[in-house]
Design a protein around this motif. Structure first.
Motif, PDB file in Angstrom:
ATOM      1  N   ALA A 119      38.100  39.191  57.458  1.00  0.00           N
ATOM      2  CA  ALA A 119      37.517  40.405  56.881  1.00  0.00           C
ATOM      3  C   ALA A 119      38.596  41.403  56.481  1.00  0.00           C
ATOM      4  CB  ALA A 119      36.543  41.033  57.877  1.00  0.00           C
ATOM      5  N   THR A 168      40.630  40.203  53.337  1.00  0.00           N
ATOM      6  CA  THR A 168      39.978  40.249  52.034  1.00  0.00           C
ATOM      7  C   THR A 168      40.215  41.573  51.304  1.00  0.00           C
ATOM      8  OG1 THR A 168      37.907  41.008  53.047  1.00  0.00           O
ATOM      9  CG2 THR A 168      38.156  38.629  52.684  1.00  0.00           C
ATOM     10  N   VAL A 169      40.511  42.642  52.037  1.00  0.00           N
ATOM     11  CA  VAL A 169      40.694  43.954  51.402  1.00  0.00           C
ATOM     12  C   VAL A 169      41.969  43.986  50.563  1.00  0.00           C
ATOM     13  CG1 VAL A 169      40.942  46.429  51.786  1.00  0.00           C
ATOM     14  CG2 VAL A 169      39.337  45.102  53.179  1.00  0.00           C
ATOM     15  N   LEU A 180      35.132  35.875  47.253  1.00  0.00           N
ATOM     16  CA  LEU A 180      35.836  36.869  48.060  1.00  0.00           C
ATOM     17  C   LEU A 180      34.855  37.896  48.630  1.00  0.00           C
ATOM     18  CD1 LEU A 180      38.742  37.622  48.931  1.00  0.00           C
ATOM     19  CD2 LEU A 180      38.818  39.159  46.950  1.00  0.00           C
ATOM     20  N   TRP A 230      33.979  38.360  52.601  1.00  0.00           N
ATOM     21  CA  TRP A 230      34.110  39.663  53.274  1.00  0.00           C
ATOM     22  C   TRP A 230      32.838  40.004  54.047  1.00  0.00           C
ATOM     23  CZ3 TRP A 230      31.194  44.127  51.939  1.00  0.00           C
ATOM     24  CH2 TRP A 230      31.540  45.264  52.677  1.00  0.00           C
ATOM     25  N   THR A 258      32.841  40.021  58.134  1.00  0.00           N
ATOM     26  CA  THR A 258      32.640  41.319  58.798  1.00  0.00           C
ATOM     27  C   THR A 258      31.441  41.276  59.734  1.00  0.00           C
ATOM     28  OG1 THR A 258      33.569  42.459  56.866  1.00  0.00           O
ATOM     29  CG2 THR A 258      32.321  43.786  58.440  1.00  0.00           C
TER      30      THR A 258
END
Length: 293
Positions: free
Chosen positions: A11, A14-15, A41, A45, A49
């Motif tokens: 998670a 992915t940012v 993507l 995420w 998360t």
């Protein structure tokens, strides 16, 4: 490493990955692979998360995320108050994502229904067999997607473009309708348009336009479509409704598409294959960790 910790790392990863992908230009050479990668993507995420929060909360049950949820009705009393709060946070986050998506979809459907009703009143259906024509002096061309998609152009567009350019624009809009690009955009538009999310939405929207350009080139020449885009960018034009997909917008995005049409680059087979493989791994890895215990 526990499954929930691995999910948390995914998670978090992915940012910055989204930030890098938003700046990438190789996706312009293979927009469909880029679109698939963006979808994977975003899904990774969300899954990672939610899985990280729920997995941490259910760790005392020792059965992982998915199996732990099934055990929750019987063994939920084993969870401490902090873990119960984290579990609620995870479920609330999942609910907010699903709720935002459903709400966004409902608003779009309602706006399209209203716009179709308006088109039935004001559009000329007899002027062209392949599009609805609006009696408006400014240039406009857009697609109202749906089960029965509508392509709409204005009389200003008919005066602005020659026959070849007009056919290129119609082919572009038909590509939007056939590939249901509105559904691709929907998950991204359901999130608040701020910061990184705004850049992601701009990136995905541009790739969708480039993909529609590629489909249009199956029937028309790159020069015809490029000239049409430039005419839209420089002539007075009416904005398309928010529920539609327009052929062109002002700004650097149009120029990027024009440059791409007039100076096509070889499509990177290796990058496309790597993007598709990465997309599969991005989706399967969180799903596998959900089942791991």
């Amino acid at each position: 490493m526990t499954a929930w910790a691995a999910l948390a790392l995914i998670a978090l990863a992915t940012v910055p990955a989204a930030g890098l992908l938003a700046k990438a230009r190789w996706t312009w050479r293979t927009p469909r692979a880029g679109i698939v990668l963006w979808q994977a993507l975003g899904l990774a995420w969300g899954l990672a998360t939610i899985g990280a929060l729920v997995g941490f909360a259910l760790e005392p049950l020792g059965r992982g995320v998915l199996h732990g949820l099934f055990l929750l009705p019987d063994d939920g009393s084993l969870l401490s108050l902090p873990r119960q709060l984290v579990l609620l946070a995870g479920m609330a986050f999942a609910g907010s994502l699903i709720g935002s998506l459903l709400l966004s979809g409902f608003r779009v459907l309602r706006a399209r229904a209203r716009h179709r009703a308006l088109l039935r009143l004001i559009a000329d259906r007899g002027m062209r067999a392949d599009a609805l024509v609006l009696d408006h002096p400014q240039a406009a061309a857009y697609c109202v997607p749906g089960v029965r998609s509508k392509i709409v152009i204005s009389k200003g567009t008919l005066e602005l473009l020659d026959d070849g350019e007009l056919e290129a624009v119609l082919a572009h809009e038909l590509a939007h309708a056939r590939e249901r690009h509105d559904l691709v955009l929907l998950p991204f538009t359901s999130l608040p348009r701020i910061g990184l999310v705004a850049r992601i939405l701009d990136s995905v929207a541009l790739l969708i336009e480039m993909r529609a350009d590629d489909r249009a080139l199956r029937h028309r020449s790159p020069k015809e479509l490029a000239k049409a885009l430039l005419r839209f960018a420089t002539a007075p034009s009416a904005s398309a409704p928010s529920c539609a997909l327009a052929v062109a917008h002002e700004g650097s995005a149009v120029m990027a598409r024009v440059q791409r049409l007039l100076n096509p680059a070889p499509r990177p087979l290796l990058a496309r294959s790597a993007a598709l493989l990465t997309s599969v791994l991005l989706v399967l890895t969180p799903l596998a960790l959900w089942s791991f215990h």
